[in-house]
Every structure is written in C-alpha cells, then in structure tokens.
Motif scaffolding. Structure first.
Motif, PDB file in Angstrom:
ATOM      1  N   VAL A 101      15.975 -57.244  10.732  1.00 63.22           N
ATOM      2  CA  VAL A 101      16.169 -57.777   9.383  1.00 63.22           C
ATOM      3  C   VAL A 101      15.207 -57.116   8.388  1.00 63.22           C
ATOM      4  CG1 VAL A 101      17.141 -59.979  10.096  1.00 63.22           C
ATOM      5  CG2 VAL A 101      14.654 -59.745   9.942  1.00 63.22           C
ATOM      6  N   ASN A 102      14.717 -55.945   8.776  1.00 59.19           N
ATOM      7  CA  ASN A 102      13.859 -55.150   7.882  1.00 59.19           C
ATOM      8  C   ASN A 102      12.571 -55.870   7.479  1.00 59.19           C
ATOM      9  OD1 ASN A 102      14.712 -52.460   7.385  1.00 59.19           O
ATOM     10  ND2 ASN A 102      16.550 -53.273   6.386  1.00 59.19           N
ATOM     11  N   ASN A 103      12.071 -56.730   8.332  1.00 53.04           N
ATOM     12  CA  ASN A 103      10.789 -57.379   8.032  1.00 53.04           C
ATOM     13  C   ASN A 103       9.599 -56.534   8.447  1.00 53.04           C
ATOM     14  OD1 ASN A 103      11.604 -59.623   6.695  1.00 53.04           O
ATOM     15  ND2 ASN A 103      11.553 -60.987   8.455  1.00 53.04           N
ATOM     16  N   ILE A 104       9.834 -55.574   9.334  1.00 52.56           N
ATOM     17  CA  ILE A 104       8.794 -54.598   9.640  1.00 52.56           C
ATOM     18  C   ILE A 104       9.437 -53.221   9.617  1.00 52.56           C
ATOM     19  CG2 ILE A 104       7.373 -56.119  11.064  1.00 52.56           C
ATOM     20  CD1 ILE A 104       8.533 -54.610  13.509  1.00 52.56           C
ATOM     21  N   HIS A 105       8.611 -52.231   9.451  1.00 51.72           N
ATOM     22  CA  HIS A 105       9.120 -50.868   9.494  1.00 51.72           C
ATOM     23  C   HIS A 105       8.097 -49.998  10.209  1.00 51.72           C
ATOM     24  CE1 HIS A 105      11.941 -47.770   8.179  1.00 51.72           C
ATOM     25  NE2 HIS A 105      10.874 -46.987   8.170  1.00 51.72           N
ATOM     26  N   THR A 106       8.588 -49.135  11.055  1.00 49.68           N
ATOM     27  CA  THR A 106       7.707 -48.205  11.752  1.00 49.68           C
ATOM     28  C   THR A 106       8.488 -46.938  12.053  1.00 49.68           C
ATOM     29  OG1 THR A 106       6.324 -47.867  13.706  1.00 49.68           O
ATOM     30  CG2 THR A 106       8.299 -49.184  14.018  1.00 49.68           C
ATOM     31  N   LYS A 107       7.765 -45.868  12.285  1.00 48.42           N
ATOM     32  CA  LYS A 107       8.421 -44.636  12.727  1.00 48.42           C
ATOM     33  C   LYS A 107       8.054 -44.314  14.165  1.00 48.42           C
ATOM     34  CE  LYS A 107       8.878 -42.681   8.096  1.00 48.42           C
ATOM     35  NZ  LYS A 107       8.429 -41.652   7.152  1.00 48.42           N
ATOM     36  N   ALA A 108       7.263 -45.186  14.781  1.00 51.42           N
ATOM     37  CA  ALA A 108       6.872 -44.928  16.176  1.00 51.42           C
ATOM     38  C   ALA A 108       6.412 -46.222  16.839  1.00 51.42           C
ATOM     39  CB  ALA A 108       5.737 -43.908  16.225  1.00 51.42           C
ATOM     40  N   VAL A 109       6.922 -46.464  18.038  1.00 48.63           N
ATOM     41  CA  VAL A 109       6.386 -47.579  18.827  1.00 48.63           C
ATOM     42  C   VAL A 109       5.718 -47.009  20.080  1.00 48.63           C
ATOM     43  CG1 VAL A 109       8.094 -49.241  17.986  1.00 48.63           C
ATOM     44  CG2 VAL A 109       8.526 -48.033  20.136  1.00 48.63           C
ATOM     45  N   ILE A 110       4.625 -47.645  20.466  1.00 44.80           N
ATOM     46  CA  ILE A 110       3.858 -47.211  21.649  1.00 44.80           C
ATOM     47  C   ILE A 110       3.927 -48.347  22.669  1.00 44.80           C
ATOM     48  CG2 ILE A 110       1.608 -46.464  22.512  1.00 44.80           C
ATOM     49  CD1 ILE A 110       0.976 -45.587  19.573  1.00 44.80           C
ATOM     50  N   ASP A 111       4.749 -48.147  23.677  1.00 43.32           N
ATOM     51  CA  ASP A 111       5.002 -49.177  24.694  1.00 43.32           C
ATOM     52  C   ASP A 111       3.848 -49.188  25.706  1.00 43.32           C
ATOM     53  OD1 ASP A 111       5.986 -50.857  26.641  1.00 43.32           O
ATOM     54  OD2 ASP A 111       7.984 -49.957  26.699  1.00 43.32           O
ATOM     55  N   LEU A 112       3.200 -50.336  25.827  1.00 45.77           N
ATOM     56  CA  LEU A 112       1.999 -50.444  26.669  1.00 45.77           C
ATOM     57  C   LEU A 112       2.295 -50.819  28.116  1.00 45.77           C
ATOM     58  CD1 LEU A 112      -0.256 -52.395  24.118  1.00 45.77           C
ATOM     59  CD2 LEU A 112      -0.210 -49.923  24.543  1.00 45.77           C
ATOM     60  N   LYS A 113       3.575 -50.984  28.452  1.00 40.67           N
ATOM     61  CA  LYS A 113       3.896 -51.579  29.755  1.00 40.67           C
ATOM     62  C   LYS A 113       3.708 -50.647  30.957  1.00 40.67           C
ATOM     63  CE  LYS A 113       8.039 -53.257  28.586  1.00 40.67           C
ATOM     64  NZ  LYS A 113       8.130 -53.068  27.141  1.00 40.67           N
ATOM     65  N   ALA A 114       3.467 -49.356  30.711  1.00 36.06           N
ATOM     66  CA  ALA A 114       3.250 -48.454  31.852  1.00 36.06           C
ATOM     67  C   ALA A 114       1.764 -48.252  32.146  1.00 36.06           C
ATOM     68  CB  ALA A 114       3.923 -47.114  31.593  1.00 36.06           C
ATOM     69  N   ILE A 115       0.916 -48.918  31.378  1.00 36.73           N
ATOM     70  CA  ILE A 115      -0.538 -48.781  31.591  1.00 36.73           C
ATOM     71  C   ILE A 115      -0.968 -49.790  32.652  1.00 36.73           C
ATOM     72  CG2 ILE A 115      -2.800 -49.001  30.498  1.00 36.73           C
ATOM     73  CD1 ILE A 115      -1.435 -48.267  27.827  1.00 36.73           C
ATOM     74  N   PRO A 116      -1.456 -49.329  33.776  1.00 37.75           N
ATOM     75  CA  PRO A 116      -1.758 -50.260  34.885  1.00 37.75           C
ATOM     76  C   PRO A 116      -2.692 -51.392  34.492  1.00 37.75           C
ATOM     77  CG  PRO A 116      -1.880 -47.988  35.640  1.00 37.75           C
ATOM     78  CD  PRO A 116      -1.701 -47.920  34.151  1.00 37.75           C
ATOM     79  N   GLU A 117      -3.706 -51.098  33.688  1.00 36.39           N
ATOM     80  CA  GLU A 117      -4.662 -52.156  33.314  1.00 36.39           C
ATOM     81  C   GLU A 117      -3.985 -53.269  32.498  1.00 36.39           C
ATOM     82  OE1 GLU A 117      -5.118 -48.939  33.001  1.00 36.39           O
ATOM     83  OE2 GLU A 117      -7.176 -48.340  33.478  1.00 36.39           O
ATOM     84  N   CYS A 118      -2.900 -52.923  31.825  1.00 34.30           N
ATOM     85  CA  CYS A 118      -2.198 -53.918  30.991  1.00 34.30           C
ATOM     86  C   CYS A 118      -1.229 -54.770  31.800  1.00 34.30           C
ATOM     87  CB  CYS A 118      -1.442 -53.234  29.858  1.00 34.30           C
ATOM     88  SG  CYS A 118      -2.507 -52.476  28.638  1.00 34.30           S
ATOM     89  N   THR A 119      -0.966 -54.373  33.033  1.00 31.45           N
ATOM     90  CA  THR A 119      -0.030 -55.154  33.849  1.00 31.45           C
ATOM     91  C   THR A 119      -0.710 -55.815  35.050  1.00 31.45           C
ATOM     92  OG1 THR A 119       0.581 -53.165  35.060  1.00 31.45           O
ATOM     93  CG2 THR A 119       1.978 -53.765  33.199  1.00 31.45           C
TER      94      THR A 119
END
Lengths: 281, 155
Positions: free
Chosen positions: A46-64
């Motif tokens: 709904v255009n409430n945020i805008h970005t040109k890049a997302v950085i997915d943290l789910k492959a970082i072992p410490e984050c899982t």
C-alpha cells in the motif's frame, strides 16, 4: 502486487549484512533489513514504505540460533514466533507469541521482526522487558551486548545500519510464575486494547503493557505502585495510572476511556490470579 | 551472499520438483505459483495475510504465500494443494462436507494437512489455534472442524 521493484540480498554472515547495508545506503538504495518480511510486504503493497533493496537476515546462522543452555536462553532475531511456541522454553513468551496475529502468520513473523517493525504493539517485547533480556546488536564491525532497557526505552534505539542478532535471557526467569492476558475490542485475532504481562520475582510483581500507550513499556514506578503493601487495589491502580509514561491510546481499536476501563478490570483480575500463582491466563 | 538484482531466473522446489521461474525480487510467491507455474490452487483473497486462502506449506509449515517473496522460498520445500495426492484430509473434507463455495478450501486443507503431520495428537485448543488462521465466508467452520477432528483421532 508490490507496486515497485527492489533488489534482494541474502547475506550468509553478519559482516556481509552490515557491509551490504553500508554499500546500498551509500548507493542511495534505501536498504531495509528483512526478517519474516510480512510487515514489509504488507506495508509496501500500500506504498507505506519504499525501498530499493531488502537484506534478508534469515541465512545468517547467529540470527537463527535457538538454544537453551545451562545458563541462558539464546534466541536469534530470525527465529519465528511459532518456533518459540513449539519449543516452549519460556512459557510467558510462548503465550505472548501465540497471541500475535494468527498461527500461520506466526510461522513467518520473527522475534526480531515483531520488535523492530513499525507496528506499535510489539507484544513479544513484554516478556523480554520483564526478564531483563540482553540484546546482541550488530553495530558497524563489531557485536555489542546491550541491556534491553537501554536499547528500548519507549522506542528502539538502533543506529542506522545496526540490526539485532540475538536476545538472551537468564534461565532464572524462564520458570517464574507469570500472568499474560490480551484484551481486544472484538475479534480474538486483532491488535490489543490492552496486553498485560506480569511475572512474580522474589515476591515482587513486575508488569509490562502493550496497547495502553503509543508504545509498549515496563515501568519501575508502576511496579512500585503495584507492590505497595497495605493499600487497596483501587488505590494502587489509581496511583499506577498517574505513573503512565504517556497519553492513553485513543483510536479505532479502543478509546482512551475504554482502555483505562479494561486496564482497571484486568488489574483486578491480576490481583485475584496472584493469589493462586503460579498461574497462566 | 545470494543476490537477486532485477529480473532473474531462479529455481524453486515445488511439490518435489525443481521448477525454473523468472522473477522480479519483489514478486510474491503466490503470483509466481499461479502465473508462472499454473498452480492456481492457492487463491488470492485479501492479499494481506488475513484470509488464509493462499496458504502453502514451506518445509511442512503453513505460510501465507501472499506475504512471502518468491526469492525467500529458494532452498525450501514448497507444497501446494496440487502436491497433496489423496491425502487423508482431502477425503475427510469430502466425507464431512467441509466446504461450500470452495474458494477457501485449499488454504484450509494445507493448514489441516500440516497440523495432522506436525501434531497428530492435537487437542481441541491446538486445532482451534491453527484453524483461526483461515476464513471461510460460507461459514463451513463446523464441518471443517469435524474433518480435521476425524483424521486427528484416527492418527
């Protein structure tokens, strides 16, 4: 469905994530760290945020990472709410996570996402505040361990480019008697008119709230008011209300008057529950 | 670090098969499954994570495919309703009249299938928690409850 395009990055290490953020920020790509992503997608739709890049943290072992060792419970920021509920290491947190959105969404929403998102209620935060959690932050080229009451004080104080890697809770908190209740205006699955979480620690009750003010909070002054001896419940509640850290929310999910009414009745229920603790609700 | 910059071909594992799809990084899984792979069992409903009509399984767990990027699904096992081949829950829905118009049915089936696999001994509380993720505007809830209960108790 998302009305703009962006690029997707999935780093394998904390260093890669921090570097990617810095480079993308420098390139004017307005990067956003992405964990469960449900809020980012629904806001982007709904255009409430805008970005040109997302950085997915789910492959970082410490984050899982998700483990309960001899001394503490370690939860990566990308652990899902359903994983927390299934493991049930910390029953109060299980209760809180089980009342955020619906079960299928809990399989996608992550602990870090619930706390770092823009939706104000952050209900998974309440058990972390009550248990004086430590927060591991990726900040620049280093990791920092910060008490949750420093990193969160009515708002999350993360610097641009920093992200939460882990939450750590001392084992002594995991089995304390607790109380948790979420009151909504109508539907069971909705934002809270009030969510109240409490623990009983060495005879003293600690309380944390969401849905009452514009931000979740835990307040030593309110705890002190509640723990006064020889004072009737009504008088304690009156004093607690005087110590609220901000105006009571007044919106479509509940007027300020209604929320205060719900607060009073819920605290009276808490008083009864305390008599038979350990308890759940 | 995996990067997806602009339109690219990626490989998804859907119903046990490797499938190549050309996606933009911002494409949601639901539209990729439907428009590129012709797997139209997952339905667009609210497109906001509320109704559950688009539910698929990711590594066996229910996920609303309208709130998942297709890029995120890389490396995971995706199961759609087309991947259920005469699963017990499908028979149970038929026998218990667990649907009316059918639009929500595939989402409900996926949630129930996952529940039966993960918690074959689920109690009423757990069943209710899981089923609250989906909406049936024909209000077949009671029959759906009977259907899931029939396979839970027979597990």
């Amino acid at each position: 469905m998302i009305p703009f395009t962006f690029d997707y990055y999935r780093p394998d290490t904390i260093t890669e994530a921090v570097r990617a953020y810095k480079e993308l920020e420098g390139a004017g790509r307005f990067p956003i760290y992405y964990s469960g992503g449900s809020e980012i997608i629904s806001m982007a739709r709904v255009n409430n945020i805008h970005t040109k890049a997302v950085i997915d943290l789910k492959a970082i072992p410490e984050c899982t990472v998700f483990e309960n060792n001899a001394n503490e419970l370690v939860m990566g920021s990308a652990v899902t709410l359903s994983a927390i509920s299934e493991a049930n290491y910390y029953p109060l947190l299980t209760k809180a996570c089980g009342r955020i959105a619906d079960h299928t969404m809990q399989c996608k929403i992550t602990l870090g996402g619930n706390i770092c998102g823009t939706i104000r209620y952050k209900e998974a935060l309440l058990p972390l505040l009550l248990s004086d959690a430590s927060v591991i932050i990726a900040s620049g080229n280093k990791l920092a361990t910060i008490p949750i009451h420093e990193i969160y004080n009515h708002r999350l104080n993360l610097k641009k480019g920093d992200f939460i890697v882990q939450f750590i809770i001392k084992n002594k908190y995991l089995s304390l008697p607790y109380f948790h209740i979420k009151k909504t205006k109508n539907e069971k699955i909705d934002y809270p008119a009030l969510t109240l979480a409490a623990i009983l620690d060495e005879g003293r009750v600690r309380l944390a709230f969401s849905g009452l003010c514009a931000f979740p909070f835990q307040s030593p002054k309110i705890d002190t008011a509640w723990n006064q001896e020889g004072l009737a419940a009504d008088a304690k509640i009156h004093e607690m209300i005087n110590h609220l850290p901000g105006p009571v929310l007044n919106d479509v999910y509940g007027s300020d008057t209604y929320r205060l009414f719900v607060l009073k009745t819920t605290l009276l229920n808490l008083e009864k529950e305390l008599e038979k603790m350990p308890c759940s609700n | 670090m995996f990067k997806l910059e602009g339109k690219n071909v990626i490989t998804l594992t859907v119903n046990g098969e490797k499938r190549d799809v050309a996606i933009e990084p911002a494409d949601i899984l639901l539209t990729v499954l439907r428009d590129q792979l012709g797997l139209t069992g997952a339905k667009p409903g609210c497109l906001n994570g509320d109704c559950g009509a688009c539910t698929v399984l990711i590594d066996g767990w229910p996920v609303k495919s309208c709130l998942m990027l297709a890029a995120e699904a890389m490396g995971h096992q995706i199961t759609t309703i087309e991947g259920l081949k005469n699963a017990p829950i499908q028979k149970a829905f038929v026998e218990n009249w667990g649907f009316q118009c059918g639009y929500c049915t595939s989402g409900f089936l996926m949630v129930c299938h996952s529940l039966a696999a993960i918690h074959p001994d689920a109690d009423e509380y757990v069943m209710e928690e899981w089923l609250q993720s989906n909406i049936c505007r024909c209000t077949s809830y009671e029959e759906i409850r009977h259907a899931i209960r029939s396979i839970i108790t027979s597990a």
